[in-house]
Motif scaffolding. Structure first.
Motif, PDB file in Angstrom:
ATOM      1  N   UNK A   1       0.826  -1.205   0.000  1.00 36.82           N
ATOM      2  CA  UNK A   1       0.000   0.000   0.000  1.00 36.82           C
ATOM      3  C   UNK A   1       0.868   1.266   0.000  1.00 36.82           C
ATOM      4  N   UNK A   2       1.986   1.232   0.698  1.00 36.69           N
ATOM      5  CA  UNK A   2       2.907   2.372   0.662  1.00 36.69           C
ATOM      6  C   UNK A   2       3.477   2.570  -0.729  1.00 36.69           C
ATOM      7  N   UNK A   3       3.786   1.484  -1.403  1.00 36.91           N
ATOM      8  CA  UNK A   3       4.380   1.590  -2.740  1.00 36.91           C
ATOM      9  C   UNK A   3       3.358   1.996  -3.794  1.00 36.91           C
ATOM     10  N   UNK A   4       2.176   1.393  -3.749  1.00 40.04           N
ATOM     11  CA  UNK A   4       1.215   1.560  -4.842  1.00 40.04           C
ATOM     12  C   UNK A   4       0.174   2.644  -4.589  1.00 40.04           C
ATOM     13  N   UNK A   5      -0.147   2.901  -3.331  1.00 45.27           N
ATOM     14  CA  UNK A   5      -1.169   3.889  -3.027  1.00 45.27           C
ATOM     15  C   UNK A   5      -2.590   3.433  -3.316  1.00 45.27           C
ATOM     16  N   UNK A   6      -2.747   2.189  -3.750  1.00 46.18           N
ATOM     17  CA  UNK A   6      -4.064   1.612  -4.028  1.00 46.18           C
ATOM     18  C   UNK A   6      -4.035   0.164  -3.565  1.00 46.18           C
ATOM     19  N   UNK A   7      -5.227  -0.444  -3.541  1.00 41.34           N
ATOM     20  CA  UNK A   7      -5.297  -1.875  -3.202  1.00 41.34           C
ATOM     21  C   UNK A   7      -6.259  -2.561  -4.157  1.00 41.34           C
TER      22      UNK A   7
END
Length: 524
Positions: free
Chosen positions: A356-362
């Motif tokens: 989540x920190x890397x992508x900003x989405x789930x």
């Protein structure tokens, strides 16, 4: 509400059945009337939510296997529907297939208190029996609200996790009660069914420990299937181990705190509205519930941290449950293994926080893809993340005031230059107390998003309309008089319930059939 004390009694006490917890649960079920408008609306929301996550999981192997097992058990009319199939099957097998589909992505509703639960797991068996016995939409809504009432009461009063007992033991009791309310069965019959259901579905939490297997999705489906079988047997006049909770060799004495066990289960008074469903909440993200707020927190934190290769460590201060169940306090090396199963990763908050920190989405598929989990930079960040139990967060997790209850945590990120970035989030954005509480438009949007490419827009519209009109799903579909059912021997119409199974697009259905055909064969 009435606090019902529960303790162990020796057989010599001959505890009257009216004082036993199983009887009290049965009485809650049989005393459930038509739900109020708010509770009925929430039940519809959860039907939509379940269909959304079930449709999105149709091509997952555990779901395909459960579907193949179910369709090997066709039923004489009317039978029950199976997501992703045109077959009508025996209701207990429909509950098996649909329960697995609903649970597979870990993406539907939750209630957390003394123990854990996914009360939406009650809906597949209730819907299957409602179809098979030709009940009305009002009957189904009554059964759902009763099941949630019982489930929430048990989760508030009796902690199973402390003794490493899986939470589906509470589920099966709730489902048996919900079926009793749905069918308007006598309290005696429901009492016997609850006892058999609890007796046969008590299992250890190894299903959620270490390398987590596909059984995690099957476990609630098994409980639902067992509850249907328990009700069927009880309706035929058979009895069950009694008293299942209070007996000297019963559930409390042998599975929980032992002979000195003492619990308090809050139950509604006679005539009191059944509104426990309104205390429960769904998920915006496909992950274990205690990770929901952490995903939302990560989206906020990534704006402050800069390049993630500068991170020296991340410590998540959180509750006992989060630390010990999905955090580093579980002491499961599998929670840091890039080759771990999807079921393990959705119960690893270090993995979830890293991605989540890397992508900003789930995303329910892409965030768990093997190549996503194995990225070297992800693995490096992941292994810098630990959790720490914070007594303050544990107190908030169990706060009796729902407005103060918290399931999140505080993240402390230390960068390579020694600077520290901190932020916290108490509840997920989608939680009733969150920044964007889920409402009917949010449930609808979740369904449309997950059904895209699987269910045509027209079929989506028909499903949503059927769900919206569920309370009125009566005799007009069958040309009957609309009076509904007065008891197990007076069935009403079922056709209105068929609309609660979104029709899968022809191309998608062909692909599913091809997938099913490639599965290894079993006994059936």
């Amino acid at each position: 509400m009435i606090d019902h004390p529960v303790r162990v009694h020796p057989s010599a006490d001959r505890l009257p059945r009216e004082e036993q917890l199983a009887w009290r649960l049965a009485a809650v079920a049989t005393g459930t009337g038509a739900p109020d408008a708010e509770s009925a609306a929430m039940a519809v929301n959860r039907i939509v939510d379940n269909a959304a996550v079930a449709v999105a999981a149709l091509a997952r192997r555990p779901v395909a296997v459960a579907r193949a097992q179910a369709t090997a058990h066709p039923s004489a009319a009317p039978g029950a529907s199976v997501f992703g199939s045109a077959a009508r099957v025996s209701p207990e097998w429909a509950a098996w297939a649909n329960g697995t589909a609903v649970r597979e992505l870990d993406f539907h509703d939750t209630y957390l208190a003394a123990d854990y639960s996914h009360p939406g797991d009650n809906i597949p068996p209730l819907l299957a029996v409602a179809q098979h016995t030709r009940r009305t939409g009002a009957d189904l809504l009554r059964g759902i609200v009763a099941a949630y009432e019982i489930h929430v009461a048990l989760v508030k009063g009796i902690c199973l996790h402390e003794h490493r007992i899986d939470h589906v033991a509470h589920l099966s009791a709730a489902t048996a009660g919900g079926l009793g309310a749905l069918l308007r069965l006598p309290t005696e019959t429901v009492y016997q069914a609850v006892q058999q259901a609890v007796h046969t579905t008590t299992a250890t939490r190894q299903s959620r420990k270490g390398e987590i297997s596909s059984w995690k999705a099957y476990a609630p489906a098994f409980a639902g299937k067992a509850a249907i079988e328990a009700v069927d047997r009880a309706m035929r006049g058979e009895t069950s181990p009694s008293p299942i909770y209070e007996g000297e060799d019963g559930f409390l004495a042998r599975m929980l705190d032992g002979p000195d066990s003492a619990y308090t289960v809050p139950l509604p008074e006679a005539g009191e509205a059944r509104r426990a469903i309104l205390d429960t909440y769904t998920k915006e993200h496909s992950a274990e519930y205690q990770a929901q707020a952490i995903i939302d927190l990560a989206r906020r934190l990534r704006e402050k941290t800069g390049p993630l290769d500068r991170v020296r460590s991340v410590v998540l201060h959180t509750s006992h449950h989060t630390h010990h169940v999905i955090g580093s306090g579980a002491n499961d090396p599998q929670k840091y293994d890039p080759d771990a199963s999807r079921e393990t990763l959705d119960h690893s908050v270090p993995y979830i926080l890293a991605v989540a920190l890397e992508d900003g989405v789930w995303h329910h598929e892409r965030s768990y893809a093997p190549d996503r989990a194995r990225r070297p930079e992800t693995v490096a960040l992941w292994r810098k993340i630990t959790t720490l139990e914070d007594p303050a967060w544990t107190r908030r997790y169990h706060d009796p005031d729902p407005a103060r209850r918290a399931f999140g945590g505080r993240a402390v990120i230390t960068l390579d230059d020694g600077s520290v970035i901190e932020d916290e989030l108490a509840v997920a954005d989608a939680h009733p107390a969150g920044a964007r509480p889920f409402d009917r438009p949010a449930y609808t949007a979740k369904f449309r998003t997950l059904a895209e490419g699987i269910v045509t827009p027209d079929a989506q519209d028909r499903f949503l309309a059927a769900a919206e009109r569920l309370a009125d799903a009566d005799a007009e579909a069958d040309g009957l008089d609309g009076t509904g059912a007065a008891g197990p021997d007076r069935p009403g119409p079922a056709a209105g319930l068929d609309g609660l199974f979104p029709a899968v697009d022809t191309e998608a259905l062909t692909a599913l059939a091809a997938l099913d055909a490639r599965l290894p064969k079993g006994l059936f």
